[in-house]
Structures are given as C-alpha cells and as structure tokens.
Design a protein around this motif. Structure first.
Motif, short mmCIF file in Angstrom:
data_model
loop_
_atom_site.label_atom_id
_atom_site.label_comp_id
_atom_site.label_asym_id
_atom_site.label_seq_id
_atom_site.Cartn_x
_atom_site.Cartn_y
_atom_site.Cartn_z
N ASP A 87 0.83 -1.21 0.00
CA ASP A 87 0.00 0.00 0.00
C ASP A 87 0.87 1.26 0.00
O ASP A 87 0.55 2.24 -0.69
N LEU A 141 1.13 4.05 -2.94
CA LEU A 141 0.89 5.47 -2.67
C LEU A 141 2.04 6.32 -3.19
O LEU A 141 1.81 7.37 -3.83
N THR A 198 1.99 9.21 -6.33
CA THR A 198 2.14 10.60 -5.93
C THR A 198 3.07 11.31 -6.91
O THR A 198 4.23 10.92 -7.06
N GLU A 255 1.18 16.18 0.65
CA GLU A 255 0.21 15.20 0.17
C GLU A 255 0.65 13.78 0.49
O GLU A 255 -0.15 12.95 0.93
N LEU A 256 1.95 13.49 0.28
CA LEU A 256 2.46 12.15 0.56
C LEU A 256 2.41 11.85 2.06
O LEU A 256 2.01 10.75 2.47
N SER A 268 0.43 13.11 4.29
CA SER A 268 -0.96 12.93 4.70
C SER A 268 -1.45 11.53 4.34
O SER A 268 -2.15 10.87 5.12
N GLY A 269 -1.08 11.06 3.15
CA GLY A 269 -1.46 9.71 2.75
C GLY A 269 -0.85 8.64 3.62
O GLY A 269 -1.51 7.65 3.98
N ARG A 306 -2.74 8.47 6.81
CA ARG A 306 -4.02 7.79 6.65
C ARG A 306 -3.84 6.27 6.64
O ARG A 306 -4.74 5.53 7.06
#
Length: 313
Positions: free
Chosen positions: A15, A19, A23, A55-56, A58-59, A62
């Motif tokens: 995963d 991701l 990105t 952005e990375l 934050s992913g 998550r």
C-alpha cells in the motif's frame, strides 16, 4: 527535495509503495524487505519534491504508518539526478510556496514548549532590554529582540488555530504567558539589584529617551509593523528561511516593552508600566492575527492549486 525513510509493517508495504508511485513528484524509490528490526518490518526509502511532500505525508498517516511503523523526513541539500529534476518539474507549484503542515506543527510544538532553556532565553533577553531602556541604547534593544524566543509560541498559537490543534494552542499560550511573567518578575528584581549598585535610577528611566521611548508609546504603527512582521515570520517558517526569521525578531517591540514595563514597575511608574504593557499586547495580537491569516491564505491557495492540477487534462 525531501528524503523519506519509512519503516512499514510487511502487510502494509504494498500500500505504501502504491501510494508513493501514484504521488506526482516522487522518485528514487527503494524497498528493503525485512531490513527493519525495531519496529520489525520493511524499510522503504524515497525522495519527493517539497511541493508534493504534504500530500504524501498525509497519505502515509491515513495508512497508519506513524502508529505501526515510522516516518522520518529530512531535507536534501544537493541531489544530482535527472530523475529528481524531473520529479520537481512534475510536482505542482513551487517548492518555496509549499507548506509542510506536519513539519510546521512539529516545529512549532518544539519551539513552544515551556522549557528551562526557553525561560532562560526570554529572561536574559528581557534583562538585556532593561539595560537598553535605562541607558537609552538602541543597540542593546536590538540585541534583546534577537535573543528573545517568543516567536515560537506565537507561531504555535497561529498554527494551532489553523490546524485546530487545541493541545498545541494551550501549550503555546502557557509558554507565552508564563515565559513573559517569569521574565518580567526576574527583571523587576534585576532592576532593584542594579539600582542598589547605582547603575539604574528612576531619573534615568524618567529622562528623555529618544531612542527607546517608543517601547511605552503604542500607536497604529506598532500594530501595523507587528502585522507585517507576523506575515514575514510565518512565511519564513513555512519556507524554512531562518535568516528572515531573525529579521522578524528584531522588528517587533515585545521583549523591550516587557522589559520597560518591569523596570517602570520596580519604580512604581504606572504610566510607563501600562503603556509598555499595551505595546506588548498590541504586538502579540498583531503577530498572532497575521500568522493565522497568512496560514489560512497559504492553505487556501495551495488547495486551489491542487484542485486545478487534478482537474487539468
């Protein structure tokens, strides 16, 4: 560029890799299965353009990597790689405009902690400023401004408001209030000590002080300068420009106002004490207001840019 070193549980590595690969702005991906021992898992390395970093991160949060593994980020000062150049070109926006919210929250959390070192710096700065106001010495005032660490808690409060982080807000507020209270209390005692030595006197405090009288005479210019300094200071933090932050520190009348209030209080001069306190509060309010508005503007602009990038053909 930013370099990420991740420790991921084996069942989440796919995963994480997916991701990173999806990105825009990432490169130099490496996976070392089973390389990590504490915690146990896989070691994943990659570089990412600064403008794609938030952005990375934050992913990854998550996916729960910070709970089950580890996320370490460091700045890359030099990267001689065509792939890195292409990643930075592909990433949306400019690196200088990007805000790493995770880094900003972490940095302001550290800078807004009520520690012995923080108390020592703000107290020493206030005592230096006390000498400056009594001697009417602008050089000492500038030096005290540079030493003062109060922008950390102010930035922490601004960040906490924008990020809705009540614990950071409380921590920063405690550091700010307790720091100035302790520094002013010690400076009152310092003023009495210097008076006993014949180095401070009420006559000097009450005399004309063309170089330092502004510290107890708040006006609209005080607030405007504080707002401008707050904007500059916030931008210097989000863009990692420490040199600009030093300039901010010596442009606002916070520590000198606190010092003048303490010295005036030691002599029972309520006029200067109140005027200096007003100056202090006006500057603090201006910096916090500017910091909040600047971060909100940066967040809105960056979100709009991301939306445009995603919808572009």
């Amino acid at each position: 560029m930013l370099h990420l070193r991740l420790i991921t549980p084996s069942d989440r590595t796919d995963d994480v890799v997916r991701l990173i690969e999806h990105t825009v702005g990432t490169t130099h991906l490496a996976v070392l299965p089973g390389a990590a021992r504490d915690p146990a898992g896989d070691l994943v390395l990659c570089d990412v353009a600064r403008e794609a970093g938030d952005e990375l991160l934050s992913g990854l949060r998550r996916l729960g990597i910070e709970d089950t593994g580890s996320i370490a980020v460091e700045a890359v000062d030099l990267s001689l790689s065509k792939r890195a150049d292409r990643a930075e070109k592909d990433a949306p926006g400019e690196a200088a405009d990007a805000v790493l919210w995770e880094h900003l929250t972490d940095a302001t959390h550290e800078e807004s902690t009520l520690s012995v070192t923080y108390l020592a710096f703000i107290t020493l700065a206030t005592m230096i400023a006390a000498c400056g106001v009594v001697l009417d010495n602008a050089i000492l005032i500038v030096g005290a401004m540079a030493v003062g660490p109060e922008f950390g808690p102010l930035a922490g409060i601004s960040t906490a408001v924008v990020q809705r982080a009540p614990r950071l807000a409380l921590r920063s507020l405690i550091a700010l209030i307790a720091g100035f209270a302790a520094a002013m209390a010690v400076t009152v005692g310092f003023s009495w000590f210097m008076d006993a030595l014949g180095l401070f006197s009420e006559a000097r405090l009450e005399a004309d002080r063309p170089n330092t009288a502004f510290v107890y005479a708040p006006d609209w210019f005080s607030f405007i300068v504080a707002v401008l300094a707050g904007v500059a200071g916030t931008l210097s933090l989000t863009a990692a420009k420490s040199g600009a932050l030093v300039g901010v520190a010596i442009s606002v009348t916070t520590v000198p106002a606190a010092a003048n209030a303490a010295v005036a209080l030691s002599y029972g001069d309520t006029r200067q004490t109140w005027g200096s306190t007003e100056q202090l509060l006006l500057n603090l309010l201006g910096i916090i207001l500017a910091g909040v508005l600047t971060l909100l503007a940066q967040k809105a602009l960056w979100s709009a840019r991301r939306r445009r990038t995603r919808t572009a053909p």
